[in-house]
Motif scaffolding. Structure first.
Motif, PDB file in Angstrom:
ATOM      1  N   GLY A   1       1.369   7.755   2.245  1.00 43.17           N
ATOM      2  CA  GLY A   1       0.155   7.256   1.604  1.00 43.17           C
ATOM      3  C   GLY A   1      -0.810   8.374   1.252  1.00 43.17           C
TER       4      GLY A   1
ATOM      5  N   SER B   1       0.472  -1.740   5.215  1.00 46.79           N
ATOM      6  CA  SER B   1       0.959  -1.221   3.930  1.00 46.79           C
ATOM      7  C   SER B   1       0.861   0.294   3.886  1.00 46.79           C
TER       8      SER B   1
ATOM      9  N   TYR C   1      -1.860   9.618  -2.559  1.00 43.26           N
ATOM     10  CA  TYR C   1      -3.270   9.650  -2.948  1.00 43.26           C
ATOM     11  C   TYR C   1      -3.650  11.030  -3.481  1.00 43.26           C
TER      12      TYR C   1
ATOM     13  N   ARG D   1      -0.447  -0.594  -4.015  1.00 41.76           N
ATOM     14  CA  ARG D   1       0.721   0.162  -3.612  1.00 41.76           C
ATOM     15  C   ARG D   1       0.945   0.026  -2.098  1.00 41.76           C
TER      16      ARG D   1
ATOM     17  N   TYR E   1       3.376   1.731   1.223  1.00 47.09           N
ATOM     18  CA  TYR E   1       4.166   2.913   1.599  1.00 47.09           C
ATOM     19  C   TYR E   1       4.887   2.674   2.922  1.00 47.09           C
TER      20      TYR E   1
ATOM     21  N   ASN F   1      -1.550   1.874   3.015  1.00 44.02           N
ATOM     22  CA  ASN F   1      -2.406   2.210   1.880  1.00 44.02           C
ATOM     23  C   ASN F   1      -3.856   2.130   2.347  1.00 44.02           C
TER      24      ASN F   1
END
Length: 306
Positions: free
Chosen positions: A251, A206, A255, A243, A245, A208
């Protein structure tokens, strides 16, 4: 005093003060085997330093972690260092050749104090000096010693994680001013150095690494995963939306932008001049529910990534 008793300490307890005394006496008597024993003991200390650094670089958040377990682990590492030095990693041989060529005896390895048993480098000689002083070791040995010095400062999984993501953290720092090391530390804590990264249903990453949840205002990709939340100090497993990305760069950027734009974290950034302050600020702002979150994050930033 027998030669074997003087030169071979590996078969004896690592904290045996009498064994070190025997070696010191052999050095004073000018025993030709004392240099070999001293070099071997120095190699054991060097190995112990590397093991200690690797232990320090490992997150200490297990249920069995305590001062007592750390003490006994340290004693075990010292004994293992003795045993490894008996088999040899090459440093003792290099020391013997170099010091013999320079007409240096065993006492030059500074057989003073409690060196060897306690892991303290002898007075007047240290591993760093051997690595940094030109000519202290032969050229081939210096080349072989450089990777060992690097391993001593950072564990392999730390170097791999940092090498993979440092560029993205640097870009996010340029855009927001948040120190790259702080972001890398939090990514490491949240994802277990990348081993527990949140993944999509098909197993793809992901990207994340920060455990950022997908709230009502999030319009991008979403992934569902099980997470641990602390309620009244007790850990509970929950299914949450996070979330997702298309890349780690995206990511890190999201953040950093979240911290910089969210009012909850403005005080963190305004007063987060050091790792401990930054970590405590994030916890107070509600970034995580783990009561030990700030301590864990500070430990990673100040020690693992140092």
């Amino acid at each position: 005093m027998s030669i074997n008793k003087t030169s071979d300490l590996s078969s004896r307890f690592a904290l045996d003060a009498q064994a070190l005394g025997d070696l010191k006496q052999g050095a004073k008597d000018g025993s030709p085997d004392a240099l070999r024993g001293a070099a071997q003991q120095f190699e054991a200390m060097f190995i112990n330093m590397m093991m200690k650094s690797m232990r320090d670089a490992t997150p200490k958040d297990g249920p069995m972690d305590s001062e007592q377990t750390r003490m006994f682990t340290g004693m075990l590492d010292q004994q293992m260092s003795q045993n490894l030095a008996k088999r040899g990693v090459g440093l003792a041989d290099v020391l013997v050749r170099q010091l013999t060529a320079n007409k240096v005896n065993a006492q030059a390895l500074a057989l003073s104090g409690e060196a060897g048993a306690g892991g303290t480098m002898p007075a007047g000689l240290s591993a760093d000096m051997l690595m940094k002083t030109p000519g202290a070791l032969p050229a081939a040995a210096e080349a072989d010693a450089a990777p060992a010095a690097a391993s001593r400062s950072k564990a392999p999984h730390v170097r791999s994680f940092q090498d993979k993501l440092a560029a993205h953290a640097d870009e996010a720092e340029k855009a927001t001013g948040i120190p790259a090391k702080f972001m890398l530390g939090q990514a490491a804590l949240e994802s277990g150095w990348g081993k527990r990264e949140i993944r999509n249903a098909d197993g793809s990453p992901s990207h994340n690494l920060f455990g950022i949840k997908a709230g009502p205002g999030w319009k991008g990709k979403v992934v569902t995963a099980v997470t641990t939340e602390y309620v009244n100090g007790k850990a509970q497993a929950k299914v949450e939306k996070f979330r997702a990305y298309d890349s780690y760069a995206e990511g890190f950027k999201d953040y950093a932008n979240m911290l910089a734009s969210n009012p909850r974290y403005q005080r963190v950034l305004a007063h987060g001049g050091d790792a401990a302050t930054f970590a405590r600020g994030l916890q107070r702002a509600g970034y995580a529910t783990d009561p030990q979150y700030a301590a864990k994050l500070s430990q990673i930033i100040k020690h693992s990534l140092a």
